[in-house]
Scaffold this active site. Structure first.
Site, PDB file in Angstrom:
ATOM      1  N   HIS A 272       0.945  -1.195  -0.125  1.00  0.00           N
ATOM      2  CA  HIS A 272      -0.060  -0.008  -0.035  1.00  0.00           C
ATOM      3  C   HIS A 272       0.794   1.240   0.060  1.00  0.00           C
ATOM      4  O   HIS A 272       1.728   1.382   0.923  1.00  0.00           O
ATOM      5  CB  HIS A 272      -0.798   0.063   1.212  1.00  0.00           C
ATOM      6  CG  HIS A 272      -1.903   1.244   1.370  1.00  0.00           C
ATOM      7  ND1 HIS A 272      -2.793   1.186   0.414  1.00  0.00           N
ATOM      8  CD2 HIS A 272      -1.927   2.228   2.147  1.00  0.00           C
ATOM      9  CE1 HIS A 272      -3.659   2.485   0.609  1.00  0.00           C
ATOM     10  NE2 HIS A 272      -2.801   2.999   1.815  1.00  0.00           N
ATOM     11  N   ASP A 274       0.738   5.250  -0.219  1.00  0.00           N
ATOM     12  CA  ASP A 274      -0.204   6.657  -0.186  1.00  0.00           C
ATOM     13  C   ASP A 274       0.337   7.449  -1.152  1.00  0.00           C
ATOM     14  O   ASP A 274       1.583   7.836  -1.153  1.00  0.00           O
ATOM     15  CB  ASP A 274      -0.257   7.280   1.258  1.00  0.00           C
ATOM     16  CG  ASP A 274      -1.059   6.223   2.408  1.00  0.00           C
ATOM     17  OD1 ASP A 274      -2.032   5.979   1.975  1.00  0.00           O
ATOM     18  OD2 ASP A 274      -0.562   6.183   3.477  1.00  0.00           O
ATOM     19  N   ASP A 384      -7.752   1.325   2.796  1.00  0.00           N
ATOM     20  CA  ASP A 384      -7.368   2.328   3.922  1.00  0.00           C
ATOM     21  C   ASP A 384      -8.075   3.633   4.038  1.00  0.00           C
ATOM     22  O   ASP A 384      -7.820   4.657   4.463  1.00  0.00           O
ATOM     23  CB  ASP A 384      -5.885   2.551   3.565  1.00  0.00           C
ATOM     24  CG  ASP A 384      -5.289   3.399   4.924  1.00  0.00           C
ATOM     25  OD1 ASP A 384      -5.596   3.313   5.988  1.00  0.00           O
ATOM     26  OD2 ASP A 384      -4.321   4.312   4.755  1.00  0.00           O
ATOM     27  N   HIS A 589      -7.107   9.295  -0.330  1.00  0.00           N
ATOM     28  CA  HIS A 589      -7.670   9.375   0.876  1.00  0.00           C
ATOM     29  C   HIS A 589      -6.960   9.980   2.008  1.00  0.00           C
ATOM     30  O   HIS A 589      -7.332   9.783   3.124  1.00  0.00           O
ATOM     31  CB  HIS A 589      -7.904   7.873   1.055  1.00  0.00           C
ATOM     32  CG  HIS A 589      -6.770   6.912   1.398  1.00  0.00           C
ATOM     33  ND1 HIS A 589      -6.723   5.920   0.319  1.00  0.00           N
ATOM     34  CD2 HIS A 589      -6.041   6.802   2.289  1.00  0.00           C
ATOM     35  CE1 HIS A 589      -5.543   5.447   0.755  1.00  0.00           C
ATOM     36  NE2 HIS A 589      -5.253   5.893   1.787  1.00  0.00           N
TER      37      HIS A 589
END
Length: 1028
Positions: A272, A274, A384, A589
């Site tokens: 993951h 970001d 997330d 997000h």
């Protein structure tokens, strides 16, 4: 050797049975593999063999992130281990010259590199591997078995980012970055790596963890304990020939199989990343390269390894900046080992983007994956994000996706969500198969604890016997390691642990689908009971998002009208794609929620400015194509464009030729244009024939009468438009969280700087202004406006905000009693309780909504509208809009400065649907556009004859220049048949899905008045119209 019975009896005599002292045996095994204790004589101390210094290490520092080809041309200065470099966000390029000793023939040789920055090895002009201490990647394999024929002298480059895996927070991970931090080269040397030691260490680690996790109540735990103890007895760290016997014991233990009914874990590598968070967008590009190139090396060495990867934007970055790496990725995508998932441009916030923005996330993402990898994603992947809109199931299905994976709801602060595998049903009735990996993480490490938790936490035992298991370092990137793969390989089918198979999302979901008869259904939103502050933090990002969504909508509508009206007009498809992708990127997000560092905020605001500047230019060009140029003597002939699908009568401001603002009352047809005709008249008070407002000296509403029924809006003895300030100190996640206890710290804002005074009174508009002091540093200035023919009273607000851990809201206590309030969401609305009966109700003390929220009883209600806010609280009869927060981490200056925003209050008779609350909220957010031009007569391109159906989108189709894409949705929650009418020369029409793929199964019903369409509650429909 000949058999010696006397020797055997001697060994038995002195190999006493183990006393059942669990602690001593467990600690003995732990110390045998410890990297702290007894490393002079234990196994861990033998992991690395001989070391050899590098020939030279030299460095070049750059303030900017530069390409490899540019970096190697620079002047490098000699440096040494222990030197520090920086400051934060700079880049160090190291030139590493090494020579492997010939005596190491047959050995595995690594470059051991340790630093607190994020590194990447380059060799022969290509990136080869990430080097990140926090991600357990501290060595680069030069050779697995040194041969004479291999080059012993090598020159490498290491690109080192002066930031850690999680940025550079000062004092804590989420603190604002320390701009002056230095990053140290802690280790740089050649080393012999003992692979046989690594294998044995992994055996020990898994056995020790089984002992610890299973505890004293499990027989299998003691079997693991005694196995580990016997291995210590057999293993002499100084004698590698003793390792085989110890390993044999471990393999025998791991090979003892489960029964057929054991839970199956579907392991998938994951990383993951970001797209921005505690680091800027630009650094994410390198995080992707560091992480993914390391994954490619793992795939090459592990043929069964499968890696899942989301976010089309990140693939696009790698394609642009690292084309050779992207080519390698494409090869492994074809082989089914590097699997694109998610289908969206970025992993966007699940609450705040508009319905159309969510469609575009999938449209741009799915089209990218189809173009680059020849297939669409089958799964929506959003592990997330801070909650999930109840309209997402329908949007997913419309984009060819019927499966959804997340785990974030496991973060709930109050209530435990009751399922891991279930059907999620949206507000229109659409269902998607949903899976929350029970390990409650998207970055597991392949450890025993992760596997046990996956089985233990599964809330659908007996209903679902398969679970996803995502392993690899995440958030800041990093991804899986060889050690994680080795751990999982050992316990593929080991008694006491779930079965482990290297798998893919498709295999997992296919298995869940094949055995789904007992699964439960969850109806409505997936509300995260945490991070409620993200509906309000970084107000300028929220405002930028809302305004740019509206602007791009208007550019598309105006451009389509111009395209159909003017042969010479060219639809700006390429430029619109660029602008949409900037907007979609900012919906990531950790960006639109405001939970990012100041550098990201600056980038995001810059992107919004770019959208505004270019979008305004495109809008003006399209508008001017719609009207003829004013002739000489025509004066300042003004026309006005309405991009919404209903006729509007509104007061507008005209471009002023002097300091005096000129107003006009205009009527503009649905999705059309009209000429401005000015009128002038006498004076009025704050009354417009629909509403009558009474305002006190502090700007508070003493009364708001709905004149049609003489119904008072404001609750008796109370005041509306009451600004309130709260203490806002969460438990940890500063920018993210507002806690329920903040409600106990309410303080009204009542100190007057300038009392209320009349600013304007006239035929078109009346307004009153005032200003208040929030504190010694912060003030509010507001103009309360009542326009002619307008059913709401508007509050144009300016705040100068310099607070710390405070929360500003505005309250309206209203004369309405209802157990539920209604909030607009994407393509529809939903209800939430106004009471706090249960813990599930209480957890919704702060909720999200879009352009409006409504509180109604039979016959009367009040709607609260806004142009850029998302946080609401409606408790009993008090309607509250959240305005500004002041967190200090991860951005120490979050929300500081000047803010402009508008909200409005609209009392109404009957249901909010019949009162056209939805339409008036659109009007507030999509202003009429005034431009220079002559319109011979008012002209409407599209109209819909049911107020329940909203024509949301008019754009050029993605793959057909002569086609328009029309998107409509049912907004009332009703079943309805309506007619879409158009004055454009329509040739053909097709129904299509949200990816604009024609659906020939559903016939288009044409009548003389237009296209007849049938809708179920909250249904979204898309049409392709071929224009002659």
């Amino acid at each position: 050797d000949s058999y010696n019975p006397r020797l055997k009896s001697f060994l038995i005599m002195y190999h006493q049975p183990v006393l059942k002292n669990r602690r001593t045996l467990l600690e003995r095994a732990e110390k045998f593999i410890s990297d702290i204790y007894f490393t002079d004589c234990n196994l861990r101390g033998r992991l690395f063999g001989d070391t050899h210094p590098l020939e030279s290490v030299s460095v070049f520092l750059s303030e900017k992130r530069i390409l490899y080809s540019e970096a190697i041309q620079q002047n490098f200065q000699l440096c040494k281990v222990g030197d520090a470099f920086g400051p934060t966000w700079w880049t160090c390029w190291f030139k590493v010259v090494l020579k492997i000793p010939e005596a190491w023939r047959g050995k595995e040789v690594h470059l051991r590199w340790e630093s607190d920055g994020e590194g990447m090895v380059w060799r022969d002009q290509q990136p080869l591997q990430g080097l990140t201490k926090e991600g357990e990647k501290t060595s680069y394999v030069l050779t697995e078995c040194l041969k004479d024929s291999e080059p012993h002298g090598i020159t490498l480059y290491v690109e080192l980012a002066c930031n850690g895996l999680f940025g550079a927070g000062k004092g804590s991970m989420i603190a604002a970055p320390d701009p002056n931090r230095k990053f140290t080269l802690q280790k740089a040397e050649l080393v012999v790596f003992n692979q046989d030691v690594r294998e044995l260490l992994t055996d020990f680690e898994m056995l020790v963890d089984i002992v610890k996790i299973l505890g004293e109540g499990e027989q299998r735990g003691f079997q693991a304990l005694f196995t580990a103890n016997e291995m210590v007895n057999l293993c002499d760290p100084a004698n590698p020939s003793s390792f085989a016997a110890a390993r044999s014991l471990a393999q025998k233990f791991f090979a003892q199989k489960n029964g057929e009914s054991q839970h199956v874990v579907h392991a998938m590598g994951h990383c993951h990343i970001d797209s921005a968070w505690l680091w800027p967008y630009e650094e994410t590009i390198r995080k992707c390269a560091r992480s993914w190139v390391t994954v490619i090396r793992l795939i090459e060495n592990n043929p069964e390894f499968v890696f899942t990867c989301s976010q089309a934007q990140q693939f696009q970055w790698v394609k642009s900046w690292y084309p050779n790496l992207f080519s390698e990725i494409k090869q492994f995508v074809q082989k089914g080992q590097f699997i694109p998932v998610g289908g969206t441009w970025v992993e966007m916030d699940g609450n705040l983007p508009s319905g159309e923005s969510m469609v575009r996330q999938f449209l741009h993402g799915q089209n990218f994956f189809k173009d680059e990898f020849a297939h669409y994603c089958k799964e929506f992947w959003l592990p997330d994000t801070f909650g999930y809109s109840a309209q997402l199931p329908q949007i997913m299905k419309g984009c060819g996706i019927s499966r959804f994976l997340t785990q974030k709801i496991s973060w709930n602060l109050v209530n435990t969500f009751p399922h891991n595998t279930f059907f999620w049903e949206g507000i229109d009735g659409t269902q998607v198969l949903t899976h929350f990996p029970p390990g409650n993480s998207y970055e597991m490490k392949g450890k025993v604890e992760d596997l046990i938790n996956t089985v233990k936490n599964n809330k659908d035992k007996g209903r679902a016997n398969h679970s996803g298991f995502l392993f690899g370092f995440g958030d800041g990137g990093g991804g899986p390691t060889q050690l994680m793969l080795d751990r999982l390989q050992r316990v593929r089918d080991t008694d006491c642990l779930p079965k482990v198979q290297m798998s893919s999302p498709d295999v997992l979901f296919s298995q869940l689908e094949s055995d789904s008869s007992l699964l439960c259904t969850w109806v409505g939103e997936l509300f995260l009971e945490l991070h409620n502050g993200t509906y309000t933090t970084q107000a300028k990002i929220k405002l930028g998002n809302r305004h740019c969504e509206a602007l791009l909508h208007d550019v598309e509508v105006a451009s389509c009208l111009a395209l159909c009206k003017t042969d010479s007009f060219k639809y700006p498809a390429c430029k619109l794609q660029e602008l949409w992708r900037l907007l979609l990127l900012n919906q990531f997000h950790d960006v639109i929620p405001g939970s990012c560092i100041e550098m990201v905020v600056e980038d995001a605001l810059k992107y919004y400015d770019e959208i505004r500047t270019t979008g305004s230019r495109l809008l003006l060009a399209a508008c001017e194509s719609l009207g003829s140029t004013p002739g000489k003597g025509a004066g300042s002939s003004m026309a006005v464009l309405n991009t919404l699908p209903w006729e509007r009568t509104e007061v507008i401001s005209l471009p002023a030729e002097d300091a005096q603002t000129r107003l006009a009352l205009v009527k503009v047809p649905s999705v059309g244009v009209a000429q401005v005709t000015e009128t002038v008249g006498g004076t009025i008070m704050m009354e417009n024939g629909l509403l009558k407002a009474t305002i006190d000296q502090t700007g508070r509403l003493m009364s708001l009468l709905l004149l049609q029924t003489n119904r008072e809006t404001i609750f008796e003895g109370c005041l509306g438009n009451q600004f309130t300030l709260f203490d806002d100190v969460p438990l940890y996640w500063d920018a993210w969280d507002v806690m329920d206890y903040h409600l106990q710290t309410r303080k009204p804002v009542i100190e007057v700087i300038e009392p209320a005074k009349v600013v304007r009174s006239g035929t078109h508009q009346g307004s009153v202004s005032f200003s208040l002091r929030i504190s010694g540093k912060s003030t509010i200035r507001q103009e309360i406006v009542l326009d002619a023919c307008c059913p709401y009273i508007k509050f144009n607000t300016q705040v100068d905000w310099e607070e710390s851990h405070k929360f500003l809201k505005v309250e309206f206590p209203v004369q309405v009693r209802s157990p539920n309030a209604t909030y607009e969401i994407q393509f529809g609305h939903l209800q939430r309780p106004t009471h706090r009966n249960t813990s599930w109700d209480w957890a919704r003390f702060e909720v999200w909504g879009h352009k409006w929220a409504d509180l109604s009883e039979h016959g009367f209600g009040v709607a609260l509208l806004n142009d850029s806010k998302y946080g609401y609280s409606i408790h009993e009869n008090i309607m509250t809009l959240s305005l500004l927060r002041a967190p200090k981490a991860p951005d120490a200056n979050a929300d500081m400065g000047h803010h402009n925003f508008t909200y409005a209050l609209m009392p109404h008779t009957g249901p909010f649907q019949d009162a056209l609350v939805i339409q008036y909220a659109y009007n507030l957010n999509f202003p009429l556009h005034v431009f220079h031009g002559v319109i011979s007569e008012p002209w409407s391109a599209f109209s819909v004859n049911s107020p329940a159906v909203i024509l949301e989108t008019v754009k050029q189709a993605e793959s057909r220049e002569n086609a328009l894409l029309i998107r409509l949705y049912e907004s009332h929650g009703s079943s309805v048949t309506t007619t879409l009418s158009t004055s454009l020369p329509l040739h053909k029409a097709w129904h299509c899905d949200l990816l604009e793929r024609p659906d020939s199964i559903i016939p288009v019903s044409k009548t003389t008045s237009g296209i007849s369409l049938t809708f179920k509650p909250f249904q979204i429909r898309s049409l392709l119209l071929i224009i002659k």
